[in-house]
Design an enzyme around this catalytic site. Structure first.
Site, short mmCIF file in Angstrom:
data_model
loop_
_atom_site.label_atom_id
_atom_site.label_comp_id
_atom_site.label_asym_id
_atom_site.label_seq_id
_atom_site.Cartn_x
_atom_site.Cartn_y
_atom_site.Cartn_z
N ASP B 186 10.79 -22.29 31.83
CA ASP B 186 9.93 -23.02 32.75
C ASP B 186 10.46 -22.88 34.16
O ASP B 186 9.71 -22.91 35.12
CB ASP B 186 9.90 -24.49 32.33
CG ASP B 186 8.49 -25.01 32.39
OD1 ASP B 186 7.68 -24.53 31.58
OD2 ASP B 186 8.21 -25.86 33.25
N ASN B 196 13.92 -24.83 29.69
CA ASN B 196 12.83 -24.45 28.80
C ASN B 196 12.66 -25.56 27.78
O ASN B 196 13.47 -26.50 27.71
CB ASN B 196 13.13 -23.09 28.14
CG ASN B 196 11.91 -22.50 27.47
OD1 ASN B 196 10.83 -22.46 28.04
ND2 ASN B 196 12.06 -22.06 26.23
#
Lengths: 275, 275
Positions: B186, B196
């Site tokens: 992310d 993430n």
């Protein structure tokens, strides 16, 4: 042929989905007691052997069941059988209490204890620490798919212990903020591997990475005198969601090197130096 | 005041629960395009600034949103704005395709790839490997509570890729049997931490322990030029079960030292030597 009352207990053990090695072993001991109430002599000897096989077959690699069937004598005398099975149950209860005593000494004021799934032995430690008046917090996992963690939440609520519930996947995020990890065990092999609810190994890794001491609480009858980790079968249960089959092995395997100690009723076992 | 069409896109971004950093950035670019269709001149300059703030506020520490708002110029000319936003979307698509090319080279015949949650970038790699005619298996996680893994299962079904779905807690059990780990990101911070889906860090630890190479797939716009790991806010979303509140932070933090490489469209970044 085993009497119906005994078969009913075996069936209950086979059907059990949430409770683990301690519960199964005590239930097995109850099966022996039920057997002692309906047979004697040569017939009893044969039935004890058959029951031993049935109990071990509930989970063929589970130490607690194996050790129970070794603890109970093959005898023609129902009162000997009964006494020994009752003694096993008493030793189980005493072991748990003693682990509560020993383990609770690891919990200091304001400790943040992280655990995974529901271990009645870990609960005993938390209970004992609470009885000693200690204030601490617990981080518990939802423990998908059977949500044993929510059962633990209910117990901690009753004890007035503060807790946070997390999803299993957040174990890494929360391990670093904890000061102590305590988990149960289903099985400890001869070569020092701990079988416990899948996710336990992940917690041990995160604790190792974050410098958080990781302890296993296990009555000595969970130590298997024969089996090595390679020989243990990991039970898988059916699980599906939205039409997809989801793999659902119950346990994973934590090696000694990530374990600070195994809390037993005999004291805390520490890993051998050469690991 | 932003036009209603633009506000609608922002609201859609704010409400999004499953899709991650790539989707949000492209959606943000669409908001700029919508803006270019209804304003110009000084009014547009003010609105671009306001929209930049609104987009960053969707997730104040997400690199892709930050980088988008830096990529788009503050201009009085709607066609310049539109061209630049369209270029961003084109670069996103090209980056994903190039990551697919580069990443698919890591997948050998009969590879067992383990991943966690649903990354569209990881999917692109798997798709490309499949297009190249490679045969491999994928282990995917249920990814509780939003079950992104089941969405990935649907995609793999369509591609004809074989897979096993596991519960998140079994990541440790299955990591050791995999030959390659691929996850999305992310956010990658300036000091080399990968944010993430929570559970990614656990997978990285298990791969490290089991000697399984662990790669992150991330377009370069997910690298944050300013923020360090300490400064990133991890979003938490409400989640409850049987009346209990369950903590639900979306991401965890994987340090460089457990990452074999970050696959970007520019090539595979490897950790600096001094880690």
């Amino acid at each position: 042929m085993l009497p119906p009352a005994v078969v009913a207990i075996i069936r209950e053990m086979e059907a059990e989905r949430i409770r683990g090695a301690s519960w199964l072993a005590k239930k097995g001991a109850e099966a022996y007691i039920a057997l002692s109430e309906s047979m004697s002599g040569r017939e009893l000897i044969g039935a004890i052997k058959e029951l031993g096989e049935r109990i071990r077959a509930v989970n063929s690699t589970m130490a607690s069941l194996y050790n129970l069937t070794r603890y109970v004598p093959v005898t023609a005398d129902p009162s000997t059988l009964r006494a020994r099975a009752e003694e096993f149950i008493k030793l189980c209860d005493e072991a748990k209490r003693e682990i509560g005593n020993i383990g609770s000494e690891l919990i200091d004021e304001n400790e943040v204890v992280i655990t995974h799934s529901f271990s009645s032995t870990v609960l005993e430690i938390l209970k004992t620490a609470r009885d000693k008046g200690k204030e601490f917090r617990v981080v518990i996992t939802e423990s998908s798919p059977d949500c044993e963690g929510l059962a633990l939440a209910g117990e901690l609520d009753r004890l007035g212990v503060h807790f946070d519930i997390i999803t299993d996947a957040q174990l890494g995020l929360f391990a670093g903020k904890a000061t102590l990890a305590l988990v149960g065990a289903d099985n400890v092999t001869r070569d020092g591997y701990v079988f416990n609810k899948a996710g336990t190994y992940l917690l041990s890794l995160a604790c190792h990475d974050g410098g958080v001491p990781f302890y296993v609480a296990a009555e000595s009858f969970k130590l298997h005198p024969e089996l090595t980790a390679e020989e243990v079968d990991i039970v898988e249960r059916p699980y599906a969601k939205r039409g997809y089959k989801i793999r659902n092995f119950l346990f994973d395997v934590t090696p000694w090197r990530y374990i600070r100690g195994v809390i037993t009723e005999l004291g805390i076992l520490v890993p051998p130096k050469d690991l």
